[in-house]
Design an enzyme around this catalytic site. Structure first.
Site, PDB file in Angstrom:
ATOM      1  CG  ASP A 237       1.709   8.577  -4.863  1.00 49.75           C
ATOM      2  OD1 ASP A 237       2.768   8.781  -3.892  1.00 49.75           O
ATOM      3  OD2 ASP A 237       1.487   9.241  -5.772  1.00 49.75           O
TER       4      ASP A 237
ATOM      5  CG  ASP B   1       4.727   2.794  -5.745  1.00 42.53           C
ATOM      6  OD1 ASP B   1       5.061   4.120  -6.176  1.00 42.53           O
ATOM      7  OD2 ASP B   1       3.325   2.665  -5.497  1.00 42.53           O
TER       8      ASP B   1
END
EC number: 3.1.3.3
Length: 408
Positions: free
Chosen positions: A195, A193
């Site tokens: 963020d 991922d």
């Protein structure tokens, strides 16, 4: 701590053997000297193990019994040699080789900062209660966290993982349990991922700050976290608040993005090991494409902010990357990389990453919310992304050696 072990062909259980143990201050020539001494008695080597901790060595050699009438002389000679080297010796008679290890082989990685004696005792006790046996313990790293690997046999991986992960949060440590085998060093695909995982920021919030709508974006995010909006609804609602923002802000946001500590080290080391690395994000390609180029990533996929006549329209284009989409992209990347799904590693922090973490061979929750930590295969709760390397069996010394070679 370092350890090495070899083993010869099987020795029948009723064949007499001697366990020769040498311990004391480590120095060059100890191992060669011991086996030079034993060579005079025509013994065969069945097993060897050597460990060095803070300059103190323990060397164990399991050998066959010498010809009749020579065991007493062997014992005397080994003790005299050890004394001459200012070492101590212990020789124990027995039969056969080591007892067979139980079925079920796992590697348990424990991360602590610090790693306390209390936590170590609790982990060891829990392994025993599950029916497992600790065959070896090896330190992977001493900083930025202490990372220790336990080789365990006699219990299957899944029940062992369940038992140990339950204890980890209470003990203030992180525990990862994976099946042992050659795959540990095989080529793998690592997908992250973005963020709050690869980077410290939430990209939508960086854009919102330039649009002057930070508070409104935060309200929508909070509603999504309460379950009042699903991800796609919240994405559209937040992006709509960016309508009219000048496209020049994209470069400003890119410059504001802060990599998570250890991110460069993690990616650089994985690439040197021959791994492929990708990112999937509910954020925007305007940032992930830049990260892909800067970090040398193999794959990257995210949502795309629509820009018309030099301004953001408040819409996104293309397929939405949501929770299910991240899992689909993991599978797509694995197929393109030619890597079995079982050889993939996924890293994320939010509920939006859960499908991807569960689909991967190893799902790692990185500084994640409790619901994500509980569902993932492993959790890392330290602010250094490169600690994930220890879950893959990579030592700190290997990371540093690779860095030196790269500089050279």
């Amino acid at each position: 701590m370092s350890a090495s072990q070899t083993s010869s062909s099987d020795v029948p259980a009723d064949v007499p053997t001697l366990l020769v143990k040498i311990f004391g201050k480590d120095r060059p020539g100890i191992t060669a000297g011991l086996f030079d001494t034993l060579a005079a008695y025509s013994v065969d080597v069945v097993d060897i193990e050597q460990v060095v901790t803070r300059g103190r060595m323990v060397l164990c050699a399991l050998v066959t019994e010498p010809p009749p009438g020579l065991e007493g002389d062997l014992r005397s000679t080994v003790h005299s040699w050890a004394e001459s080297m200012k070492m101590q010796a212990e020789i124990i008679s027995g039969l056969g080789d080591n007892r067979p290890r139980g079925l079920g082989r796992s590697l348990v990685t424990v991360l602590g900062h610090p790693l306390t004696a209390e936590a170590t005792a609790a982990i060891a006790a829990r392994i025993t209660k599950t029916g497992g046996n600790i065959d070896r313990i090896f330190r992977l790293a001493k900083y930025p966290v202490t990372a220790v690997e336990f080789a365990v046999s006699g219990v299957e991986t899944e029940p062992l993982r369940t038992a140990l992960v339950t204890d980890a949060a209470r003990l203030g440590i992180d525990v990862a349990v994976v099946a042992a085998g050659l795959y540990r060093r095989a080529q793998r695909l690592v997908v992250m991922d973005v963020d709050s995982t690869l980077i410290q920021d939430e990209v939508i919030e960086l854009f919102a700050a330039h649009a002057g709508c930070d508070d409104k974006v935060a309200e929508v995010t909070a509603a999504a976290m309460r379950g009042e909006l699903d991800f796609e609804q919240s994405l559209h609602a937040r992006v709509a608040l960016l309508e009219g923002l000048d496209a020049s802000v994209v470069d400003k946001v890119r410059s504001e993005v802060r990599l998570t500590p250890g991110a460069r080290t993690l990616i650089r080391t994985l690439k040197r090991l021959g791994y492929q690395v990708g990112v999937v994000s509910g954020g925007f390609t305007q940032v992930t494409d830049d990260l892909k180029e800067r970090l040398g990533l193999d794959f990257a996929h995210a949502n795309t902010l629509e820009i018309v006549d030099g301004r953001l329209t408040g819409k996104v284009t293309g397929e939405i990357v949501d929770r299910a989409g991240k899992a689909r992209l993991l599978r797509r990347f694995a197929a393109e990389a030619g890597v079995p799904l079982s050889q993939t590693v996924a890293i994320g922090d939010g509920a939006n990453d859960l499908d991807m973490l569960n689909a991967a061979g190893l799902g790692v929750a990185f500084n994640a919310k409790p619901v994500v930590r509980e569902a993932a295969h492993a959790a890392v709760n330290f602010p250094f992304l490169d600690t994930v390397l220890y879950l893959l069996g990579v030592t700190r010394e290997e990371v540093e050696a690779a860095d030196i070679l790269d500089i050279g």
